[in-house]
Design a protein around this motif. Structure first.
Motif, PDB file in Angstrom:
ATOM      1  N   SER A 301       2.652   9.641   0.448  1.00 52.02           N
ATOM      2  CA  SER A 301       3.126   9.944   1.747  1.00 52.02           C
ATOM      3  C   SER A 301       4.730   9.856   1.747  1.00 52.02           C
ATOM      4  CB  SER A 301       2.956   8.900   2.654  1.00 52.02           C
ATOM      5  OG  SER A 301       3.720   8.781   3.884  1.00 52.02           O
ATOM      6  N   PRO A 302       5.296  11.188   1.274  1.00 53.73           N
ATOM      7  CA  PRO A 302       6.815  11.289   1.110  1.00 53.73           C
ATOM      8  C   PRO A 302       7.497  10.706   2.464  1.00 53.73           C
ATOM      9  CG  PRO A 302       5.639  13.460   0.738  1.00 53.73           C
ATOM     10  CD  PRO A 302       4.635  12.337   1.280  1.00 53.73           C
ATOM     11  N   ALA A 303       6.981  10.837   3.612  1.00 54.41           N
ATOM     12  CA  ALA A 303       7.668  10.146   4.746  1.00 54.41           C
ATOM     13  C   ALA A 303       7.637   8.777   4.739  1.00 54.41           C
ATOM     14  CB  ALA A 303       7.016  10.452   6.041  1.00 54.41           C
ATOM     15  N   ALA A 304       6.878   7.921   4.185  1.00 56.09           N
ATOM     16  CA  ALA A 304       6.904   6.729   3.939  1.00 56.09           C
ATOM     17  C   ALA A 304       8.109   6.298   3.013  1.00 56.09           C
ATOM     18  CB  ALA A 304       5.814   6.048   3.599  1.00 56.09           C
ATOM     19  N   VAL A 305       8.137   7.036   1.910  1.00 52.79           N
ATOM     20  CA  VAL A 305       9.141   6.865   0.891  1.00 52.79           C
ATOM     21  C   VAL A 305      10.555   7.035   1.302  1.00 52.79           C
ATOM     22  CG1 VAL A 305       9.935   7.432  -1.532  1.00 52.79           C
ATOM     23  CG2 VAL A 305       7.256   7.376  -0.828  1.00 52.79           C
ATOM     24  N   ALA A 306      10.480   8.396   1.854  1.00 49.00           N
ATOM     25  CA  ALA A 306      11.961   8.734   2.539  1.00 49.00           C
ATOM     26  C   ALA A 306      12.465   7.713   3.621  1.00 49.00           C
ATOM     27  CB  ALA A 306      11.836  10.163   2.979  1.00 49.00           C
ATOM     28  N   ALA A 307      11.483   7.226   4.397  1.00 51.22           N
ATOM     29  CA  ALA A 307      11.824   6.147   5.428  1.00 51.22           C
ATOM     30  C   ALA A 307      12.339   4.786   4.926  1.00 51.22           C
ATOM     31  CB  ALA A 307      10.884   5.989   6.460  1.00 51.22           C
ATOM     32  N   THR A 308      11.655   4.219   3.890  1.00 50.80           N
ATOM     33  CA  THR A 308      11.820   2.904   3.223  1.00 50.80           C
ATOM     34  C   THR A 308      13.182   3.162   2.647  1.00 50.80           C
ATOM     35  OG1 THR A 308       9.662   2.933   3.023  1.00 50.80           O
ATOM     36  CG2 THR A 308      11.200   1.292   1.468  1.00 50.80           C
ATOM     37  N   ARG A 309      13.413   4.176   1.711  1.00 54.01           N
ATOM     38  CA  ARG A 309      14.693   4.477   1.036  1.00 54.01           C
ATOM     39  C   ARG A 309      15.942   4.711   2.209  1.00 54.01           C
ATOM     40  NH1 ARG A 309      13.077   8.188  -2.340  1.00 54.01           N
ATOM     41  NH2 ARG A 309      12.907   6.796  -4.089  1.00 54.01           N
ATOM     42  N   HIS A 310      15.795   5.402   3.144  1.00 53.39           N
ATOM     43  CA  HIS A 310      17.008   5.540   3.929  1.00 53.39           C
ATOM     44  C   HIS A 310      17.045   4.210   4.765  1.00 53.39           C
ATOM     45  CE1 HIS A 310      19.778   7.363   6.668  1.00 53.39           C
ATOM     46  NE2 HIS A 310      19.221   7.362   7.703  1.00 53.39           N
ATOM     47  N   ALA A 311      16.293   3.243   5.097  1.00 56.30           N
ATOM     48  CA  ALA A 311      16.451   2.171   5.807  1.00 56.30           C
ATOM     49  C   ALA A 311      17.150   1.168   4.559  1.00 56.30           C
ATOM     50  CB  ALA A 311      15.121   1.464   6.265  1.00 56.30           C
ATOM     51  N   LEU A 312      16.805   1.237   3.315  1.00 54.14           N
ATOM     52  CA  LEU A 312      17.495   0.284   2.479  1.00 54.14           C
ATOM     53  C   LEU A 312      18.975   1.092   2.392  1.00 54.14           C
ATOM     54  CD1 LEU A 312      14.643  -0.013   0.105  1.00 54.14           C
ATOM     55  CD2 LEU A 312      15.490  -1.858   1.578  1.00 54.14           C
ATOM     56  N   ASP A 313      18.932   2.401   2.233  1.00 55.45           N
ATOM     57  CA  ASP A 313      20.468   2.768   2.065  1.00 55.45           C
ATOM     58  C   ASP A 313      21.206   2.407   3.051  1.00 55.45           C
ATOM     59  OD1 ASP A 313      19.744   3.938  -0.215  1.00 55.45           O
ATOM     60  OD2 ASP A 313      19.369   5.927   0.514  1.00 55.45           O
ATOM     61  N   LEU A 314      20.762   2.334   4.348  1.00 54.66           N
ATOM     62  CA  LEU A 314      21.813   2.037   5.521  1.00 54.66           C
ATOM     63  C   LEU A 314      22.057   0.349   5.365  1.00 54.66           C
ATOM     64  CD1 LEU A 314      20.067   3.716   8.763  1.00 54.66           C
ATOM     65  CD2 LEU A 314      22.257   4.047   7.785  1.00 54.66           C
ATOM     66  N   ALA A 315      21.154  -0.263   5.191  1.00 50.94           N
ATOM     67  CA  ALA A 315      21.371  -1.691   5.055  1.00 50.94           C
ATOM     68  C   ALA A 315      22.402  -2.080   3.657  1.00 50.94           C
ATOM     69  CB  ALA A 315      20.174  -2.413   4.650  1.00 50.94           C
ATOM     70  N   GLY A 316      22.600  -0.992   2.762  1.00 49.78           N
ATOM     71  CA  GLY A 316      23.478  -1.186   1.665  1.00 49.78           C
ATOM     72  C   GLY A 316      22.877  -1.871   0.486  1.00 49.78           C
ATOM     73  N   ILE A 317      21.369  -1.944   0.306  1.00 52.23           N
ATOM     74  CA  ILE A 317      20.884  -2.757  -0.566  1.00 52.23           C
ATOM     75  C   ILE A 317      19.737  -1.831  -1.273  1.00 52.23           C
ATOM     76  CG2 ILE A 317      21.218  -4.783   0.555  1.00 52.23           C
ATOM     77  CD1 ILE A 317      18.250  -4.859   1.167  1.00 52.23           C
ATOM     78  N   ASP A 318      19.299  -2.005  -2.496  1.00 51.60           N
ATOM     79  CA  ASP A 318      18.108  -1.365  -2.985  1.00 51.60           C
ATOM     80  C   ASP A 318      16.818  -2.363  -2.774  1.00 51.60           C
ATOM     81  OD1 ASP A 318      18.428  -3.286  -4.996  1.00 51.60           O
ATOM     82  OD2 ASP A 318      19.359  -1.883  -6.514  1.00 51.60           O
ATOM     83  N   MET A 319      15.792  -2.011  -3.240  1.00 50.86           N
ATOM     84  CA  MET A 319      14.479  -2.606  -3.354  1.00 50.86           C
ATOM     85  C   MET A 319      14.549  -3.947  -3.933  1.00 50.86           C
ATOM     86  SD  MET A 319      11.499  -2.638  -1.900  1.00 50.86           S
ATOM     87  CE  MET A 319      11.059  -0.677  -1.586  1.00 50.86           C
ATOM     88  N   ASP A 320      15.429  -4.035  -4.805  1.00 51.00           N
ATOM     89  CA  ASP A 320      15.540  -5.461  -5.610  1.00 51.00           C
ATOM     90  C   ASP A 320      16.462  -6.426  -4.777  1.00 51.00           C
ATOM     91  OD1 ASP A 320      14.395  -4.489  -7.963  1.00 51.00           O
ATOM     92  OD2 ASP A 320      16.284  -3.939  -8.884  1.00 51.00           O
ATOM     93  N   GLY A 321      17.169  -5.989  -3.630  1.00 48.38           N
ATOM     94  CA  GLY A 321      17.970  -6.680  -2.814  1.00 48.38           C
ATOM     95  C   GLY A 321      16.999  -7.343  -1.562  1.00 48.38           C
ATOM     96  N   LEU A 322      15.843  -7.126  -1.431  1.00 50.19           N
ATOM     97  CA  LEU A 322      14.994  -7.924  -0.608  1.00 50.19           C
ATOM     98  C   LEU A 322      14.369  -9.172  -1.007  1.00 50.19           C
ATOM     99  CD1 LEU A 322      12.804  -4.718   0.474  1.00 50.19           C
ATOM    100  CD2 LEU A 322      14.622  -5.572   1.458  1.00 50.19           C
ATOM    101  N   ALA A 323      14.462  -9.977  -0.035  1.00 49.39           N
ATOM    102  CA  ALA A 323      13.687 -11.426  -0.523  1.00 49.39           C
ATOM    103  C   ALA A 323      12.085 -11.269   0.270  1.00 49.39           C
ATOM    104  CB  ALA A 323      14.621 -12.424   0.305  1.00 49.39           C
ATOM    105  N   SER A 324      12.023 -10.444   1.027  1.00 48.34           N
ATOM    106  CA  SER A 324      10.765 -10.374   1.691  1.00 48.34           C
ATOM    107  C   SER A 324      10.497  -8.934   2.121  1.00 48.34           C
ATOM    108  CB  SER A 324      10.566 -11.569   2.715  1.00 48.34           C
ATOM    109  OG  SER A 324      11.366 -11.086   3.900  1.00 48.34           O
ATOM    110  N   MET A 325       9.028  -8.631   2.170  1.00 44.74           N
ATOM    111  CA  MET A 325       8.641  -7.175   2.580  1.00 44.74           C
ATOM    112  C   MET A 325       7.317  -7.234   3.391  1.00 44.74           C
ATOM    113  SD  MET A 325       8.238  -5.117  -0.989  1.00 44.74           S
ATOM    114  CE  MET A 325       9.226  -6.308  -1.962  1.00 44.74           C
ATOM    115  N   ASP A 326       6.900  -6.319   4.359  1.00 43.96           N
ATOM    116  CA  ASP A 326       5.580  -6.285   4.657  1.00 43.96           C
ATOM    117  C   ASP A 326       5.506  -4.874   4.625  1.00 43.96           C
ATOM    118  OD1 ASP A 326       3.286  -8.107   5.998  1.00 43.96           O
ATOM    119  OD2 ASP A 326       3.369  -6.020   6.997  1.00 43.96           O
ATOM    120  N   LEU A 327       4.482  -4.501   3.660  1.00 41.36           N
ATOM    121  CA  LEU A 327       4.122  -2.814   3.668  1.00 41.36           C
ATOM    122  C   LEU A 327       2.829  -2.768   4.466  1.00 41.36           C
ATOM    123  CD1 LEU A 327       5.094  -2.345   0.015  1.00 41.36           C
ATOM    124  CD2 LEU A 327       6.544  -1.817   2.158  1.00 41.36           C
ATOM    125  N   TYR A 328       2.818  -1.861   5.409  1.00 35.32           N
ATOM    126  CA  TYR A 328       1.549  -1.500   6.266  1.00 35.32           C
ATOM    127  C   TYR A 328       0.395  -1.458   5.237  1.00 35.32           C
ATOM    128  CZ  TYR A 328      -1.024  -0.483  10.515  1.00 35.32           C
ATOM    129  OH  TYR A 328      -1.482  -0.399  11.718  1.00 35.32           O
TER     130      TYR A 328
END
Length: 503
Positions: A301-328
């Motif tokens: 799902s390119p849309a899921a990948v792009a939406a996830t990456r863009h939300a992280l970019d806006l937050a100024g972090i990458d996936m390693d910067g998350l303390a928690s997550m919930d993937l549908y």
């Protein structure tokens, strides 16, 4: 620099649930469950319901398709029924389109509305009582959940365009597991795995989910299961649509409600909401895939990948910067779409869910991710300054909405979702053959199993002549679909008044 007074902030969350046969079970309607969750959100923020100027409701499954039935009746204005229960009289009431992306999309939409000054205090609420409704509809003492709630309603409709095609129904594509099984088998082929190896991979993905669900008091199925148990066919764990067994698909027969309360910083200060309750939306995105047969790649799902990456970019972090997550997690495929792209492991110490996931915590219809958001907000408050991600999938892996949450003060930033959507839509994709004929190859497939043991073969293939894609009946090649390796196999497709068939 000080944040603008219009900065949106989440100040209250609430979750409720009940299981038949357990203490405290009351057989509540969807409106009752959503209202109780809304009261919890209001109590969390310690504000009066009279402050709410906007309410948005998540659509129940019994009102998500044109032919859906409400066996016990339903409200004709769900948001205002909920508002009336809690003593609110908002000037605006919205009933969102269907889809599991709805809760996160509503957060994104109304956070933007608050930032623009178009709203100040917004309540989002939803619930499902499918378990209760199914049980009581068979009883001799049937309650009536019908109610009329006066007042305006912005009903956005079902939102089925590009998600459900009635042209697919004759081929057996009538429910979500069958669609997602097509994606799953396409991914299996891309990874070059045998059926057994892929089943083990799905089991390993969801085993940690079951442990989290087992510890969640709101879970519909709080039972920890091993990876092998999740994928081994038994009487209780029957085949649904290859490669899925019952334990791998979303559990919709739940009684759960959740709510989220948003407001501007100015309102939070005026109403005296403590700062330790404030949770900011640091990043967000809303994207969608093309229609099923127009997608470039059915294995992701390119849309899921792009939406996830863009939300992280806006937050100024990458996936390693998350303390928690919930993937549908209605099925493994939407989780794999994100874990594959970001290199996440099923045994990631942070976990891939904070609830336990839709097959185990419960797939509360379109409202599941409201529970995920509430849980992520609780995590963010418990660990100030940390970041949590919610990824919400809707339709047939059709829509994806994301949000990044933190207590660290951050100004609202508009997303580039429109630009990203244009880029996704511009990707090359195969054409569709309306009446295919001739040599072809199997691109992906599934075999649907009903409770009586009957099987239905479904194939998506490509014509050898020009690569155009088609959907076809696969009942003439059931042995190939169930016992051999179908993907890449050469077949012949023909088209007649009964549709397309492969042999």
């Amino acid at each position: 620099m000080p944040l603008p007074d219009s900065t949106p902030v989440i100040v209250g969350v609430g979750q409720v649930s009940e299981r038949h046969g357990e203490p405290g079970y009351r057989g509540r309607s969807p409106v009752d469950l959503a209202a109780d969750a809304a009261r919890e959100a209001l109590d969390d923020a310690a504000i009066a319901a009279s402050e709410i100027d906007t309410i948005a409701g998540v659509r129940q499954f019994e009102n998500s398709l044109p032919f859906s039935q409400a066996p016990l009746g339903r409200s004709d204005n769900f948001p205002r029924s909920v508002a009336a229960r809690v003593g609110a009289a908002p000037y605006r009431a919205v009933l969102e389109v269907g889809g599991g992306q709805s809760p996160q999309h509503l957060v994104n939409e109304f956070a933007a509305a608050i930032a623009a000054g178009d709203a100040r205090v917004v309540l989002l609420a939803g619930a499902e009582a499918i378990s209760t409704i199914e049980r009581l509809s068979r009883s001799g003492d049937r309650p009536d959940f019908t109610e009329h709630a006066p007042g305006s309603l912005e009903d956005r409709g079902f939102g089925l365009e590009g998600i459900v095609s009635f042209d697919h129904f004759p081929y057996g594509l009538t429910e979500a597991p069958t669609y997602y099984a097509l994606f799953e088998n396409a991914r299996r082929a891309r990874r070059g795995l045998s059926r057994a190896a892929y089943a083990a991979e799905m089991g390993a993905l969801f085993e940690p989910f079951t442990r989290i669900a087992a510890a969640n008091p709101h879970s519909a199925a709080p039972v920890a299961r091993s990876a092998a148990e999740l994928v081994t066919v038994t009487e209780a764990n029957r085949p649904i649509a290859d490669p899925y067994t019952r334990y791998l698909v979303a559990r919709e027969k739940v009684n759960q409600g959740a709510a989220v309360l948003l407001m501007s910083l100015a309102a939070a200060r005026r109403l005296g909401v403590p700062k330790q309750k404030w949770v900011f939306v640091a990043g967000h995105a809303d994207l969608r895939e093309r229609d099923l047969l127009a997608r470039a790649d059915l294995s992701t799902s390119p849309a899921a990948v792009a939406a996830t990456r863009h939300a992280l970019d806006l937050a100024g972090i990458d996936m390693d910067g998350l303390a928690s997550m919930d993937l549908y997690s209605c099925f493994p495929a939407p989780v794999f779409a994100v874990t594959d792209a970001f290199g996440l492991s099923p045994d990631d110490p942070r976990g891939l869910t904070v609830t336990g996931g839709l097959p185990f915590f419960g797939g509360a219809g379109n409202n599941y991710s409201m529970h995920a958001i509430a849980s992520i907000v609780d995590r963010a408050r418990a660990e100030p300054g940390s970041y949590g991600l919610v990824g919400a999938n809707g339709g047939m892996m059709s829509k994806y909405s994301t949000g990044v949450y933190t207590t660290a003060p951050v100004a609202w930033k508009p997303s580039d979702s429109q630009k990203l959507q244009a880029e996704l839509d511009a990707r090359p994709a195969p054409g569709e053959a309306a009446s295919p004929s001739g040599p072809a190859v199997v691109e992906t497939y599934t075999v649907k199993h009903d409770r009586g043991g009957d099987r239905t073969g479904i194939v998506i293939g490509r014509l050898e002549s020009d690569g155009r894609r088609f959907l076809a009946h696969g009942d003439e090649i059931l042995d190939l679909l169930t016992e051999a390796e179908p993907i890449g196999a050469r077949v012949t497709v023909r088209s007649d008044d009964d549709g397309n068939r492969v042999s």
